[in-house]
Design a protein around this motif. Structure first.
Motif, PDB file in Angstrom:
ATOM      1  N   PRO A   1       0.876  -1.157   0.115  1.00 47.04           N
ATOM      2  CA  PRO A   1      -0.059  -0.035   0.161  1.00 47.04           C
ATOM      3  C   PRO A   1       0.674   1.149   0.131  1.00 47.04           C
ATOM      4  N   TRP A   2       0.261   2.199  -0.625  1.00 44.30           N
ATOM      5  CA  TRP A   2       1.085   3.561  -0.478  1.00 44.30           C
ATOM      6  C   TRP A   2       0.096   4.518   0.403  1.00 44.30           C
ATOM      7  N   LYS A   3       1.203   5.165   1.141  1.00 46.55           N
ATOM      8  CA  LYS A   3       0.707   6.262   2.012  1.00 46.55           C
ATOM      9  C   LYS A   3       0.321   7.555   1.492  1.00 46.55           C
ATOM     10  N   VAL A   4      -0.609   8.342   1.712  1.00 48.69           N
ATOM     11  CA  VAL A   4      -0.963   9.439   1.005  1.00 48.69           C
ATOM     12  C   VAL A   4      -1.373  10.402   1.911  1.00 48.69           C
ATOM     13  N   ALA A   5      -0.866  11.680   1.657  1.00 46.38           N
ATOM     14  CA  ALA A   5      -1.369  13.069   2.456  1.00 46.38           C
ATOM     15  C   ALA A   5      -1.985  13.909   1.646  1.00 46.38           C
TER      16      ALA A   5
ATOM     17  N   GLU B   1      -3.565   4.394   1.155  1.00 45.91           N
ATOM     18  CA  GLU B   1      -4.230   4.901   2.495  1.00 45.91           C
ATOM     19  C   GLU B   1      -3.960   6.500   2.871  1.00 45.91           C
ATOM     20  N   ILE B   2      -4.953   7.092   3.267  1.00 44.67           N
ATOM     21  CA  ILE B   2      -4.630   8.425   3.395  1.00 44.67           C
ATOM     22  C   ILE B   2      -4.235   8.443   5.167  1.00 44.67           C
ATOM     23  N   VAL B   3      -3.086   8.932   5.232  1.00 43.04           N
ATOM     24  CA  VAL B   3      -2.628   9.051   6.849  1.00 43.04           C
ATOM     25  C   VAL B   3      -2.199  10.439   7.170  1.00 43.04           C
ATOM     26  N   ALA B   4      -2.519  11.353   6.174  1.00 42.46           N
ATOM     27  CA  ALA B   4      -2.378  12.697   6.879  1.00 42.46           C
ATOM     28  C   ALA B   4      -3.548  13.668   6.055  1.00 42.46           C
TER      29      ALA B   4
ATOM     30  N   LEU C   1       3.041   9.965  -1.116  1.00 44.59           N
ATOM     31  CA  LEU C   1       2.126  10.370  -2.134  1.00 44.59           C
ATOM     32  C   LEU C   1       1.655  11.630  -1.680  1.00 44.59           C
ATOM     33  N   GLY C   2       1.187  12.664  -2.542  1.00 40.70           N
ATOM     34  CA  GLY C   2       0.415  13.739  -1.974  1.00 40.70           C
ATOM     35  C   GLY C   2      -0.705  14.088  -2.997  1.00 40.70           C
ATOM     36  N   ILE C   3      -1.829  14.512  -2.399  1.00 40.75           N
ATOM     37  CA  ILE C   3      -2.789  14.946  -3.401  1.00 40.75           C
ATOM     38  C   ILE C   3      -3.146  16.359  -3.178  1.00 40.75           C
ATOM     39  N   VAL C   4      -3.297  17.127  -3.923  1.00 35.95           N
ATOM     40  CA  VAL C   4      -3.378  18.654  -4.151  1.00 35.95           C
ATOM     41  C   VAL C   4      -4.879  18.769  -4.529  1.00 35.95           C
ATOM     42  N   ALA C   5      -5.700  19.300  -3.433  1.00 34.74           N
ATOM     43  CA  ALA C   5      -6.992  19.447  -3.648  1.00 34.74           C
ATOM     44  C   ALA C   5      -7.484  20.952  -2.941  1.00 34.74           C
ATOM     45  N   VAL C   6      -7.028  21.912  -3.591  1.00 34.78           N
ATOM     46  CA  VAL C   6      -6.954  23.157  -3.190  1.00 34.78           C
ATOM     47  C   VAL C   6      -7.230  23.984  -4.376  1.00 34.78           C
ATOM     48  N   PRO C   7      -7.513  25.339  -4.045  1.00 31.42           N
ATOM     49  CA  PRO C   7      -7.812  26.397  -5.276  1.00 31.42           C
ATOM     50  C   PRO C   7      -6.646  26.579  -6.154  1.00 31.42           C
ATOM     51  N   PRO C   8      -6.653  26.799  -7.387  1.00 28.88           N
ATOM     52  CA  PRO C   8      -5.552  26.774  -8.063  1.00 28.88           C
ATOM     53  C   PRO C   8      -4.544  27.546  -7.738  1.00 28.88           C
TER      54      PRO C   8
ATOM     55  N   GLY D   1       8.949  15.740   1.547  1.00 33.74           N
ATOM     56  CA  GLY D   1       9.455  14.253   1.216  1.00 33.74           C
ATOM     57  C   GLY D   1       8.492  13.585   0.346  1.00 33.74           C
ATOM     58  N   VAL D   2       7.614  13.913  -0.175  1.00 36.11           N
ATOM     59  CA  VAL D   2       6.567  13.355  -0.843  1.00 36.11           C
ATOM     60  C   VAL D   2       6.991  13.046  -2.311  1.00 36.11           C
ATOM     61  N   ARG D   3       7.054  11.907  -3.268  1.00 31.23           N
ATOM     62  CA  ARG D   3       7.710  11.788  -4.267  1.00 31.23           C
ATOM     63  C   ARG D   3       6.678  11.684  -5.451  1.00 31.23           C
ATOM     64  N   GLY D   4       5.509  11.856  -5.228  1.00 35.26           N
ATOM     65  CA  GLY D   4       4.469  11.493  -6.190  1.00 35.26           C
ATOM     66  C   GLY D   4       3.403  12.557  -5.771  1.00 35.26           C
TER      67      GLY D   4
END
Lengths: 220, 220
Positions: free
Chosen positions: B85-89, B112-115, B150-157, B171-174
DNA sequence: GATTGTGAAGAGCTTCACAGCT
DNA sequence: AGCTGTGAAGCTCTTCACAATC
């Protein structure tokens, strides 16, 4: 200007990027001209590619000067079929559906949600983000009445194919599919998919691969 | 098995489709074998293409018989980097962020969303869908501690580029980017974008074009 | 001097078609 | 007979490079 020939799919994708780059440029009140190199840098595209793309929609620049931002913007919107607003029917008011209802950019870009549907009885008749939720059974009538031309499928994967078919039967000519499923629809109906899972998996792949030499990657 | 050479980007995309087709096949408890033609039909891909794709990840079939579903499934997940599994922020708990938190498939596919982070003070310290929302300022510490890759960017442009940079510094790589903006990040960081507006515009284009001869279209 | 427009070359991906295996 | 694996052909898109234009 006989903008005769077919436009490649990758070009269509990039036209969206250019449109956005121009929009932020216009907010900033910068110069009223822009070169293919500048536009390319804002969008992550090579300058020659930008010129080919713009040429393909009949947008001409001035050698030695560049393109006029306002004209280019208008030409782009026109080429992409955004001259007048599209009426959209949304099916599914789960998490994704509700996020879409609240997404401000849809309206801003010329898409108007004119009808909302859900299967769950508990939702039908209620208002979500200002939109009355209709029963699936009333889809043909409501779609016809509201004149919706595009449909958004935001339902669980098992229901996606059936919902898409009902939308098409009701008169919709294009479908935006958020379910992780390939839709089989008549060739006359346009289908575009947005698939979170696919995107995450692509990311996992590229991040794994990135240990070695590091792949070239582009945002969007 | 020296699965030596580079895998084309379009192939990676299709591998996701095959994976899903196999998953629904496995739920249905159908036969334990599948041919390239069957798999192709479920995914909207030509059979020769399927064989090339599977060959490129070192998945072999049996002439005259086909591929073994379970083996193929495992080989696919492994090739895509989904073995563990990948840990995701996740950054941003607006409409899209909340929809993602509630999206069940992420967990099911091995993410898995960890943060969770948000800029708005009102959100920080609260729990959203069971996740404590952290302040942006604690990102380096929290990402490091949780081991998010991994990081997910879900903020305004407007905030997307800055947020992505902070994720990378932490430290995120993707990065999976939901904001309608091209991100400029170091070549060592993988970036994949999901852009609703771009998808809608593509749909508008194809639907407009569809008046004439009708373009070939595929769902996903 | 700066920038466009574009033919030609190059790279990458898909389809064809068939030998070879079961 | 049914299916895979794959070289070769075909197609589409991208990059190069430079004459033409302002």
């Amino acid at each position: 200007m006989p903008q005769s020939s077919r436009i490649p799919k990758p070009t269509v994708r990039r036209l969206s990027l250019y449109l956005r780059a121009l929009q932020s440029r216009m907010m900033g009140e910068g110069r009223e001209g822009i070169s293919s190199r500048e536009l390319g840098e804002s969008s992550g595209v090579a300058d020659a590619q930008v010129r080919k793309d713009l040429g393909s929609i009949g947008a001409g620049g001035q050698p030695g000067v560049g393109y006029r931002v306002q004209d280019l913007h208008d030409r782009l919107r026109s080429a992409m079929g955004l001259d007048n607003p599209w009426k959209v029917a949304l099916v599914g008011v789960g998490n994704i559906g509700r996020a879409l209802l609240a997404y401000p950019r849809f309206g801003a870009e010329g898409f108007e949600i004119v009808a909302v549907f859900d299967r769950a009885g508990a939702m039908v008749g209620r208002k979500v983000a200002g939109h009355l939720v209709h029963a699936m059974s009333s889809m043909p009538e409501v779609v016809r009445r509201t004149g919706a031309e595009l449909g958004i499928v935001a339902v669980p994967p098992e229901q996606a194919q059936a919902v898409a078919e009902r939308l098409v039967e009701s008169g919709v000519r294009g479908v935006l599919n958020f379910a992780p499923r390939s839709l089989r629809l008549p060739g006359s109906v346009a289908v575009v998919g947005v698939d979170f899972t696919e995107a995450l998996e692509r990311l996992a792949f590229e991040t794994s691969a990135g240990r070695g030499s590091g792949p070239r990657s582009r945002g969007s």
